[in-house]
Design a protein around this motif. Structure first.
Motif, mmCIF file in Angstrom:
data_model
loop_
_atom_site.group_PDB
_atom_site.id
_atom_site.type_symbol
_atom_site.label_atom_id
_atom_site.label_comp_id
_atom_site.label_asym_id
_atom_site.label_seq_id
_atom_site.Cartn_x
_atom_site.Cartn_y
_atom_site.Cartn_z
ATOM 1 N N HIS A 34 -6.085 94.206 -61.815
ATOM 2 C CA HIS A 34 -7.049 93.166 -62.162
ATOM 3 C C HIS A 34 -7.358 93.353 -63.653
ATOM 4 O O HIS A 34 -7.173 94.454 -64.164
ATOM 5 C CB HIS A 34 -8.301 93.343 -61.287
ATOM 6 C CG HIS A 34 -9.199 92.156 -61.255
ATOM 7 N ND1 HIS A 34 -8.782 90.901 -60.856
ATOM 8 C CD2 HIS A 34 -10.522 92.014 -61.563
ATOM 9 C CE1 HIS A 34 -9.805 90.062 -60.921
ATOM 10 N NE2 HIS A 34 -10.863 90.704 -61.354
ATOM 11 N N HIS B 93 -17.006 92.390 -63.618
ATOM 12 C CA HIS B 93 -17.044 90.927 -63.753
ATOM 13 C C HIS B 93 -18.357 90.383 -63.192
ATOM 14 O O HIS B 93 -18.883 90.880 -62.212
ATOM 15 C CB HIS B 93 -15.846 90.288 -63.024
ATOM 16 C CG HIS B 93 -14.586 90.337 -63.836
ATOM 17 N ND1 HIS B 93 -13.325 90.254 -63.287
ATOM 18 C CD2 HIS B 93 -14.397 90.451 -65.181
ATOM 19 C CE1 HIS B 93 -12.418 90.317 -64.251
ATOM 20 N NE2 HIS B 93 -13.041 90.439 -65.402
ATOM 21 N N ASP C 101 -19.328 87.909 -61.483
ATOM 22 C CA ASP C 101 -19.494 87.464 -60.088
ATOM 23 C C ASP C 101 -19.534 88.637 -59.100
ATOM 24 O O ASP C 101 -19.691 88.433 -57.898
ATOM 25 C CB ASP C 101 -18.419 86.436 -59.691
ATOM 26 C CG ASP C 101 -17.006 86.885 -59.993
ATOM 27 O OD1 ASP C 101 -16.821 87.830 -60.783
ATOM 28 O OD2 ASP C 101 -16.072 86.279 -59.434
ATOM 29 N N HIS C 102 -19.447 89.860 -59.633
ATOM 30 C CA HIS C 102 -19.560 91.049 -58.787
ATOM 31 C C HIS C 102 -20.695 91.971 -59.218
ATOM 32 O O HIS C 102 -21.090 92.857 -58.460
ATOM 33 C CB HIS C 102 -18.249 91.841 -58.797
ATOM 34 C CG HIS C 102 -17.114 91.100 -58.179
ATOM 35 N ND1 HIS C 102 -16.630 91.375 -56.925
ATOM 36 C CD2 HIS C 102 -16.388 90.046 -58.636
ATOM 37 C CE1 HIS C 102 -15.650 90.543 -56.632
ATOM 38 N NE2 HIS C 102 -15.481 89.721 -57.660
ATOM 39 N N ASP D 168 -11.364 92.500 -56.151
ATOM 40 C CA ASP D 168 -10.425 91.563 -56.774
ATOM 41 C C ASP D 168 -9.130 92.280 -57.144
ATOM 42 O O ASP D 168 -9.171 93.411 -57.616
ATOM 43 C CB ASP D 168 -11.031 90.984 -58.063
ATOM 44 C CG ASP D 168 -12.138 89.983 -57.809
ATOM 45 O OD1 ASP D 168 -12.476 89.768 -56.628
ATOM 46 O OD2 ASP D 168 -12.655 89.428 -58.795
ATOM 47 N N HIS E 15 -16.315 96.283 -59.836
ATOM 48 C CA HIS E 15 -15.926 96.099 -61.239
ATOM 49 C C HIS E 15 -16.980 95.270 -61.946
ATOM 50 O O HIS E 15 -17.916 94.775 -61.326
ATOM 51 C CB HIS E 15 -14.543 95.467 -61.363
ATOM 52 C CG HIS E 15 -14.396 94.071 -60.846
ATOM 53 N ND1 HIS E 15 -14.663 93.705 -59.549
ATOM 54 C CD2 HIS E 15 -13.987 92.923 -61.475
ATOM 55 C CE1 HIS E 15 -14.406 92.410 -59.393
ATOM 56 N NE2 HIS E 15 -14.009 91.915 -60.545
#
Ligand SMILES: [Zn+2]
Length: 243
Positions: free
Chosen positions: A133, A61, A63-64, A154, A59
């Motif tokens: 999420h 976000h 941090d990914h 997540d 996804h």
């Protein structure tokens, strides 16, 4: 399959410790699952980055996915300077990250996937489950002839996730929260959810990842062990598991 944790922090990296990035190797093929902050710096410890052909992003976000653009520029420069001629393919949830792409970059390509997609990478197959999420997010199941690795990415616990993870040889599960914090409202799992997932899915080995920046993370591991789970570890950069 050989699984190497490149990074595992939720939200933002620490010095020398990136956010989400997991390198999966099987027979000569390699695939990187997620490419969060700091992964582009550290992946060179584990492989020649110029040979990487596949990144699957769960996804959008940061941090990914924040180092995707960095990996694209790396490939651009290193093809111009003739260090590689390999195309980097980035697989992403349909219509999820595409609006955030930097200018299109030669020698990198994007392919969208959806829940019913099956990616074939070498002798590995990757299947997907949409998670609960805040943005469109997919868990991934990587299968070979006789082994299965599930990465939750997540999201909250669900019966569908238990079914998807059933019997996995290795479960890489997000564990964003301590037992006193509720995951449902934030679209994450706490350690109690992780324990329920591990037990109900009957997985053989577990890595707790996407770890919180507060509290004592070893408490997460202790809670898991006290519940009776045996083959469980906290993710850390460089952790390698053969399944
Ligand atoms: Zn997320």
């Amino acid at each position: 399959m050989k699984v190497t944790v490149i990074g595992m922090w939720g939200g933002f990296p620490k010095v020398d410790e990136p956010c989400s990035g997991y390198l999966i190797e099987h027979n000569e093929e390699k695939v990187l699952l997620d490419c969060g902050s700091g992964v582009a710096v550290k992946i060179g410890k584990y492989m020649d980055v110029n040979t990487l052909r596949h990144i699957v992003v769960s996804h959008s976000h940061y941090d990914h996915a924040s180092d995707i653009g960095v990996m694209m520029f790396s490939r651009l420069v290193n093809t111009i300077t003739e260090k590689t001629d390999v195309v980097l393919t980035i697989y992403e949830p349909y219509n999820e990250i595409s609006s955030q792409h930097p200018e299109s970059v030669k020698f990198s390509e994007f392919k969208s996937y959806e829940e019913d997609s099956v990616l074939k990478i070498g002798d590995m197959s990757i299947r997907f489950l949409e998670m609960n999420h805040p943005v469109k997010t997919f868990a991934m199941k990587i299968s070979t002839d006789d082994k299965t690795v599930v990465y939750t990415a997540d999201g909250t616990i669900s019966e569908e996730l238990k079914e998807f993870s059933q019997g996995a040889d290795l479960l890489i599960t997000e564990c964003s929260l301590y037992e006193w914090a509720d995951g449902e409202n934030t679209g994450h799992m706490n350690i109690t959810d992780c324990i329920e997932l591990v037990k109900d899915a009957g997985v053989k080995e577990t890595i707790l990842t996407h770890l919180p920046h507060y509290g004592e993370i070893n408490d997460l591991l202790e809670t898991a062990k006290q519940s009776g789970i045996e083959n469980v570890q906290l993710a850390q950069p460089g952790l390698t598991i053969e399944v």
